[in-house]
Design a protein around this motif. Structure first.
Motif, PDB file in Angstrom:
ATOM      1  N   ARG A   1       0.843  -1.194   0.000  1.00 32.21           N
ATOM      2  CA  ARG A   1       0.000   0.000   0.000  1.00 32.21           C
ATOM      3  C   ARG A   1       0.874   1.238   0.000  1.00 32.21           C
ATOM      4  N   TYR A   2       0.721   2.063  -1.031  1.00 27.21           N
ATOM      5  CA  TYR A   2       1.596   3.223  -1.188  1.00 27.21           C
ATOM      6  C   TYR A   2       1.394   4.183  -0.011  1.00 27.21           C
ATOM      7  N   PRO A   3       2.500   4.642   0.595  1.00 24.26           N
ATOM      8  CA  PRO A   3       2.370   5.524   1.766  1.00 24.26           C
ATOM      9  C   PRO A   3       1.815   6.886   1.391  1.00 24.26           C
ATOM     10  N   PRO A   4       0.987   7.440   2.246  1.00 23.25           N
ATOM     11  CA  PRO A   4       0.423   8.768   1.970  1.00 23.25           C
ATOM     12  C   PRO A   4       1.460   9.872   2.168  1.00 23.25           C
ATOM     13  N   PHE A   5       1.305  10.962   1.455  1.00 23.92           N
ATOM     14  CA  PHE A   5       2.136  12.147   1.643  1.00 23.92           C
ATOM     15  C   PHE A   5       1.515  12.944   2.792  1.00 23.92           C
ATOM     16  N   SER A   6       1.865  12.566   3.993  1.00 25.83           N
ATOM     17  CA  SER A   6       1.155  13.139   5.137  1.00 25.83           C
ATOM     18  C   SER A   6       2.039  13.149   6.377  1.00 25.83           C
ATOM     19  N   LEU A   7       1.948  14.245   7.129  1.00 27.11           N
ATOM     20  CA  LEU A   7       2.584  14.332   8.436  1.00 27.11           C
ATOM     21  C   LEU A   7       1.654  13.864   9.551  1.00 27.11           C
ATOM     22  N   ARG A   8       0.414  13.633   9.221  1.00 27.93           N
ATOM     23  CA  ARG A   8      -0.576  13.267  10.229  1.00 27.93           C
ATOM     24  C   ARG A   8      -0.451  11.795  10.622  1.00 27.93           C
ATOM     25  N   GLU A   9      -1.072  11.469  11.716  1.00 28.45           N
ATOM     26  CA  GLU A   9      -1.206  10.071  12.086  1.00 28.45           C
ATOM     27  C   GLU A   9      -2.171   9.400  11.118  1.00 28.45           C
ATOM     28  N   GLU A  10      -1.734   8.315  10.513  1.00 22.86           N
ATOM     29  CA  GLU A  10      -2.571   7.553   9.588  1.00 22.86           C
ATOM     30  C   GLU A  10      -2.794   6.181  10.217  1.00 22.86           C
ATOM     31  N   SER A  11      -3.795   6.116  11.089  1.00 20.71           N
ATOM     32  CA  SER A  11      -3.966   4.920  11.913  1.00 20.71           C
ATOM     33  C   SER A  11      -4.352   3.687  11.105  1.00 20.71           C
ATOM     34  N   ASP A  12      -4.884   3.880   9.893  1.00 18.70           N
ATOM     35  CA  ASP A  12      -5.269   2.730   9.084  1.00 18.70           C
ATOM     36  C   ASP A  12      -4.118   2.214   8.232  1.00 18.70           C
ATOM     37  N   TYR A  13      -2.973   2.917   8.229  1.00 14.43           N
ATOM     38  CA  TYR A  13      -1.822   2.432   7.473  1.00 14.43           C
ATOM     39  C   TYR A  13      -1.134   1.337   8.292  1.00 14.43           C
ATOM     40  N   PRO A  14      -0.552   0.327   7.638  1.00 14.87           N
ATOM     41  CA  PRO A  14       0.009  -0.809   8.387  1.00 14.87           C
ATOM     42  C   PRO A  14       1.297  -0.530   9.146  1.00 14.87           C
ATOM     43  N   ALA A  15       1.794   0.684   9.132  1.00 16.75           N
ATOM     44  CA  ALA A  15       2.968   1.046   9.945  1.00 16.75           C
ATOM     45  C   ALA A  15       2.638   2.346  10.681  1.00 16.75           C
ATOM     46  N   THR A  16       2.682   2.311  12.011  1.00 15.61           N
ATOM     47  CA  THR A  16       2.307   3.475  12.800  1.00 15.61           C
ATOM     48  C   THR A  16       3.391   3.796  13.825  1.00 15.61           C
ATOM     49  N   LEU A  17       3.402   5.050  14.237  1.00 19.80           N
ATOM     50  CA  LEU A  17       4.373   5.540  15.215  1.00 19.80           C
ATOM     51  C   LEU A  17       3.707   6.604  16.070  1.00 19.80           C
ATOM     52  N   ASP A  18       3.960   6.530  17.362  1.00 18.81           N
ATOM     53  CA  ASP A  18       3.489   7.579  18.252  1.00 18.81           C
ATOM     54  C   ASP A  18       4.540   7.807  19.337  1.00 18.81           C
ATOM     55  N   ILE A  19       4.678   9.053  19.755  1.00 18.69           N
ATOM     56  CA  ILE A  19       5.597   9.410  20.831  1.00 18.69           C
ATOM     57  C   ILE A  19       4.817  10.259  21.820  1.00 18.69           C
ATOM     58  N   ALA A  20       4.816   9.840  23.068  1.00 21.49           N
ATOM     59  CA  ALA A  20       4.092  10.585  24.090  1.00 21.49           C
ATOM     60  C   ALA A  20       4.739  11.959  24.287  1.00 21.49           C
ATOM     61  N   TYR A  21       3.905  12.986  24.266  1.00 13.79           N
ATOM     62  CA  TYR A  21       4.443  14.333  24.461  1.00 13.79           C
ATOM     63  C   TYR A  21       4.910  14.492  25.908  1.00 13.79           C
ATOM     64  N   PRO A  22       6.156  14.922  26.112  1.00 16.03           N
ATOM     65  CA  PRO A  22       6.671  15.062  27.477  1.00 16.03           C
ATOM     66  C   PRO A  22       6.211  16.370  28.111  1.00 16.03           C
ATOM     67  N   GLY A  23       5.670  16.276  29.300  1.00 13.38           N
ATOM     68  CA  GLY A  23       5.245  17.502  29.972  1.00 13.38           C
ATOM     69  C   GLY A  23       6.425  18.365  30.382  1.00 13.38           C
ATOM     70  N   GLN A  24       7.484  17.724  30.850  1.00 12.94           N
ATOM     71  CA  GLN A  24       8.662  18.447  31.310  1.00 12.94           C
ATOM     72  C   GLN A  24       9.897  17.645  30.929  1.00 12.94           C
TER      73      GLN A  24
END
Length: 218
Positions: free
Chosen positions: A92-115
């Motif tokens: 599946r061709y990757p989207p041209f996107s900086l957004r979270e694409e939760s339906d794409y088969p490869a995902t990444l998330d990083i918890a925002y650090p408060g401090q």
């Protein structure tokens, strides 16, 4: 230097079957437009990380807008790498996107650090991360950037998976688990070096498509 069992960097992937036996041979051409865009995005990533460095020194916080942009660059890079020679795990061709694409088969998330620690910002990206760079250099062939999945151990394993697809029409599941684990390690180190977390990347190969936090959940 805090090392936790659960990393704030969550990297997941699923093997997107069925996979073409031969498409992997031309993916290097198909992703050229992505590489061109990512070259500019990574220049912005580096410059904004410098801005974030000074913001952390003065305020102890990573500017949220910069954090979201840099996370978007990492997400985009991970999707392209997984499609191409960092995984070959989807056609599946990757989207041209900086957004979270939760339906794409490869995902990444990083918890925002408060401090964030002001002192660690001075040393973690070069001194503390040095042992990690030595390990990751083996995985990616010495260059962590938008095209890391093309050399080193990751590139060799992806090539093996591609040949296996051509010969047997099957993607070796053990190779998939190992490849995701290696990419997960790389992305944890990149996030740490980019000052996006104070959680030191574990010297641990967490294999498999699911993030360890999800596997340990009841």
């Amino acid at each position: 230097m805090a090392v936790t069992d659960t990393s704030p960097v969550r990297v997941e992937a699923r093997l997107d079957l069925p996979l073409s036996r031969w498409l992997w041979l031309v993916k290097w051409i198909l992703v050229v437009p992505h590489w061109i865009v990512l070259c500019f995005l990574w220049v912005a990533f580096v410059l904004l990380t410098v801005v974030a460095f000074f913001a952390i020194l003065f305020t102890g916080r990573y500017p949220r807008g910069i954090f979201d942009f840099n996370l978007g660059v990492l997400r985009w890079s991970w999707r392209v790498s997984y499609y191409a020679y960092g995984g070959l795990g989807t056609d599946r061709y990757p989207p041209f996107s900086l957004r979270e694409e939760s339906d794409y088969p490869a995902t990444l998330d990083i918890a925002y650090p408060g401090q964030l620690s002001r002192g660690l910002a001075l040393v973690k990206w070069w001194l503390l991360a040095l042992p990690q760079y030595l390990v990751v250099g083996i995985f990616v062939g010495g260059a962590v950037h938008e095209r890391w999945g093309g050399g080193g151990l990751i590139g060799l394993l992806a090539l093996f998976a591609g040949v296996a697809l051509a010969v047997t029409t099957r993607y070796p599941p053990g190779v998939f688990d190992l490849l995701v684990g290696l990419n997960r390690w790389v992305l944890r180190v990149v996030a740490y070096a980019a000052l996006m977390t104070d959680s030191y990347p574990p010297f641990r190969l967490d294999q498999g498509g699911l993030d360890p936090a999800d596997r340990s959940a009841p």
